[in-house]
Design a protein around this motif. Structure first.
Motif, PDB file in Angstrom:
ATOM      1  N   ILE A  20       0.836  -1.204   0.000  1.00 16.07           N
ATOM      2  CA  ILE A  20       0.000   0.000   0.000  1.00 16.07           C
ATOM      3  C   ILE A  20       0.868   1.251   0.000  1.00 16.07           C
ATOM      4  O   ILE A  20       0.613   2.206  -0.737  1.00 16.07           O
ATOM      5  N   VAL A  21       1.927   1.245   0.803  1.00 16.22           N
ATOM      6  CA  VAL A  21       2.837   2.394   0.839  1.00 16.22           C
ATOM      7  C   VAL A  21       3.579   2.534  -0.492  1.00 16.22           C
ATOM      8  O   VAL A  21       3.778   3.645  -0.988  1.00 16.22           O
ATOM      9  N   GLY A  22       3.959   1.413  -1.091  1.00 11.52           N
ATOM     10  CA  GLY A  22       4.710   1.426  -2.339  1.00 11.52           C
ATOM     11  C   GLY A  22       3.937   1.928  -3.539  1.00 11.52           C
ATOM     12  O   GLY A  22       4.523   2.215  -4.585  1.00 11.52           O
ATOM     13  N   CYS A  23       2.634   2.043  -3.415  1.00  6.76           N
ATOM     14  CA  CYS A  23       1.824   2.552  -4.533  1.00  6.76           C
ATOM     15  C   CYS A  23       2.165   3.998  -4.855  1.00  6.76           C
ATOM     16  O   CYS A  23       1.934   4.442  -5.983  1.00  6.76           O
ATOM     17  N   CYS A  24       2.686   4.713  -3.899  1.00  2.49           N
ATOM     18  CA  CYS A  24       3.014   6.130  -4.107  1.00  2.49           C
ATOM     19  C   CYS A  24       4.269   6.305  -4.966  1.00  2.49           C
ATOM     20  O   CYS A  24       4.556   7.410  -5.393  1.00  2.49           O
ATOM     21  N   CYS A  25       5.011   5.250  -5.206  1.00  3.97           N
ATOM     22  CA  CYS A  25       6.245   5.320  -5.988  1.00  3.97           C
ATOM     23  C   CYS A  25       5.987   4.820  -7.401  1.00  3.97           C
ATOM     24  O   CYS A  25       6.520   3.792  -7.823  1.00  3.97           O
ATOM     25  N   GLY A  34       2.746  -6.322  -3.291  1.00  2.00           N
ATOM     26  CA  GLY A  34       1.411  -6.902  -3.197  1.00  2.00           C
ATOM     27  C   GLY A  34       1.375  -8.342  -3.679  1.00  2.00           C
ATOM     28  O   GLY A  34       0.761  -9.205  -3.046  1.00  2.00           O
ATOM     29  N   ILE A  35       2.023  -8.608  -4.791  1.00  2.00           N
ATOM     30  CA  ILE A  35       2.066  -9.972  -5.308  1.00  2.00           C
ATOM     31  C   ILE A  35       2.803 -10.892  -4.338  1.00  2.00           C
ATOM     32  O   ILE A  35       2.362 -12.015  -4.073  1.00  2.00           O
ATOM     33  N   VAL A  36       3.904 -10.407  -3.778  1.00  2.00           N
ATOM     34  CA  VAL A  36       4.646 -11.200  -2.790  1.00  2.00           C
ATOM     35  C   VAL A  36       3.764 -11.481  -1.574  1.00  2.00           C
ATOM     36  O   VAL A  36       3.727 -12.610  -1.060  1.00  2.00           O
ATOM     37  N   ALA A  37       3.047 -10.479  -1.107  1.00  3.77           N
ATOM     38  CA  ALA A  37       2.165 -10.660   0.052  1.00  3.77           C
ATOM     39  C   ALA A  37       1.080 -11.693  -0.240  1.00  3.77           C
ATOM     40  O   ALA A  37       0.776 -12.539   0.615  1.00  3.77           O
ATOM     41  N   ILE A  38       0.495 -11.642  -1.410  1.00  2.40           N
ATOM     42  CA  ILE A  38      -0.566 -12.586  -1.773  1.00  2.40           C
ATOM     43  C   ILE A  38      -0.020 -14.014  -1.834  1.00  2.40           C
ATOM     44  O   ILE A  38      -0.657 -14.957  -1.345  1.00  2.40           O
ATOM     45  N   ILE A  39       1.152 -14.188  -2.406  1.00  4.95           N
ATOM     46  CA  ILE A  39       1.744 -15.527  -2.521  1.00  4.95           C
ATOM     47  C   ILE A  39       2.086 -16.083  -1.141  1.00  4.95           C
ATOM     48  O   ILE A  39       1.771 -17.238  -0.821  1.00  4.95           O
ATOM     49  N   ILE A  40       2.727 -15.271  -0.306  1.00  6.17           N
ATOM     50  CA  ILE A  40       3.090 -15.721   1.039  1.00  6.17           C
ATOM     51  C   ILE A  40       1.836 -16.038   1.847  1.00  6.17           C
ATOM     52  O   ILE A  40       1.778 -17.044   2.558  1.00  6.17           O
ATOM     53  N   ALA A  41       0.833 -15.192   1.742  1.00  5.52           N
ATOM     54  CA  ALA A  41      -0.410 -15.419   2.476  1.00  5.52           C
ATOM     55  C   ALA A  41      -1.101 -16.687   2.004  1.00  5.52           C
ATOM     56  O   ALA A  41      -1.657 -17.439   2.815  1.00  5.52           O
ATOM     57  N   ALA A  42      -1.078 -16.957   0.717  1.00  5.09           N
ATOM     58  CA  ALA A  42      -1.716 -18.175   0.200  1.00  5.09           C
ATOM     59  C   ALA A  42      -1.033 -19.423   0.746  1.00  5.09           C
ATOM     60  O   ALA A  42      -1.705 -20.398   1.120  1.00  5.09           O
ATOM     61  N   ILE A  66      -5.326  -9.281   2.217  1.00  2.68           N
ATOM     62  CA  ILE A  66      -6.237  -8.203   1.835  1.00  2.68           C
ATOM     63  C   ILE A  66      -5.464  -6.944   1.450  1.00  2.68           C
ATOM     64  O   ILE A  66      -5.743  -6.320   0.424  1.00  2.68           O
ATOM     65  N   MET A  67      -4.471  -6.582   2.261  1.00  2.00           N
ATOM     66  CA  MET A  67      -3.675  -5.395   1.936  1.00  2.00           C
ATOM     67  C   MET A  67      -2.852  -5.607   0.666  1.00  2.00           C
ATOM     68  O   MET A  67      -2.639  -4.668  -0.098  1.00  2.00           O
ATOM     69  N   GLY A  68      -2.408  -6.836   0.421  1.00  2.00           N
ATOM     70  CA  GLY A  68      -1.692  -7.131  -0.812  1.00  2.00           C
ATOM     71  C   GLY A  68      -2.581  -6.939  -2.027  1.00  2.00           C
ATOM     72  O   GLY A  68      -2.156  -6.377  -3.041  1.00  2.00           O
ATOM     73  N   ILE A  69      -3.827  -7.396  -1.935  1.00  2.81           N
ATOM     74  CA  ILE A  69      -4.773  -7.222  -3.034  1.00  2.81           C
ATOM     75  C   ILE A  69      -5.045  -5.737  -3.266  1.00  2.81           C
ATOM     76  O   ILE A  69      -5.055  -5.262  -4.408  1.00  2.81           O
ATOM     77  N   ILE A  70      -5.251  -5.002  -2.180  1.00  2.20           N
ATOM     78  CA  ILE A  70      -5.485  -3.556  -2.298  1.00  2.20           C
ATOM     79  C   ILE A  70      -4.255  -2.867  -2.891  1.00  2.20           C
ATOM     80  O   ILE A  70      -4.372  -2.004  -3.760  1.00  2.20           O
ATOM     81  N   GLY A  71      -3.072  -3.262  -2.428  1.00  4.10           N
ATOM     82  CA  GLY A  71      -1.830  -2.673  -2.948  1.00  4.10           C
ATOM     83  C   GLY A  71      -1.634  -2.928  -4.427  1.00  4.10           C
ATOM     84  O   GLY A  71      -1.209  -2.040  -5.166  1.00  4.10           O
ATOM     85  N   VAL A  72      -1.951  -4.140  -4.891  1.00  2.83           N
ATOM     86  CA  VAL A  72      -1.831  -4.448  -6.316  1.00  2.83           C
ATOM     87  C   VAL A  72      -2.820  -3.599  -7.113  1.00  2.83           C
ATOM     88  O   VAL A  72      -2.473  -3.018  -8.150  1.00  2.83           O
TER      89      VAL A  72
END
Length: 110
Positions: A20-25, A34-42, A66-72
């Protein structure tokens, strides 16, 4: 048997926050984290569903996913906006502040 923390539960949460923070860059770090978060969470979610009575921290896994999905989603939207903006004003205008101001004024007057 004592319950133990799910492996990588905190990592999924941290990656979700960073997405989510990285979206600003310009969107790209948000998409990657976000993709990394989704994979690790799965992976952690699969482990938890095999033996839910043995693990703690499933809330962190769900929140990270959830935050990974929002971040993506935000990263893709921001990257698309930046691509549209560069297409409107041109790459050379981004490197020259005066030309950028002229192009933006032209866009407002249209």
């Amino acid at each position: 048997m004592e319950k133990q923390m799910l492996p990588n539960a905190t990592l999924a949460l941290v990656m979700g926050i960073l997405s989510i923070v990285g979206c600003c860059c310009y969107g790209l770090p948000g998409i990657i984290f976000g993709i990394v978060a989704i994979i690790i969470a799965a992976k952690s979610e699969k482990l938890y569903k095999e033996n839910p009575e043995n693990y703690l921290g499933y809330g962190n896994v769900k929140a990270g996913k959830i935050m990974g999905i929002i971040g993506v989603a935000l990263g893709v939207l921001f990257a698309a906006y930046m691509a549209w903006f560069i297409g409107q004003v041109g790459w050379e205008a981004l490197q020259d502040p005066e030309m950028l101001m002229e192009r933006m004024e032209d866009m407002q007057n249209q």
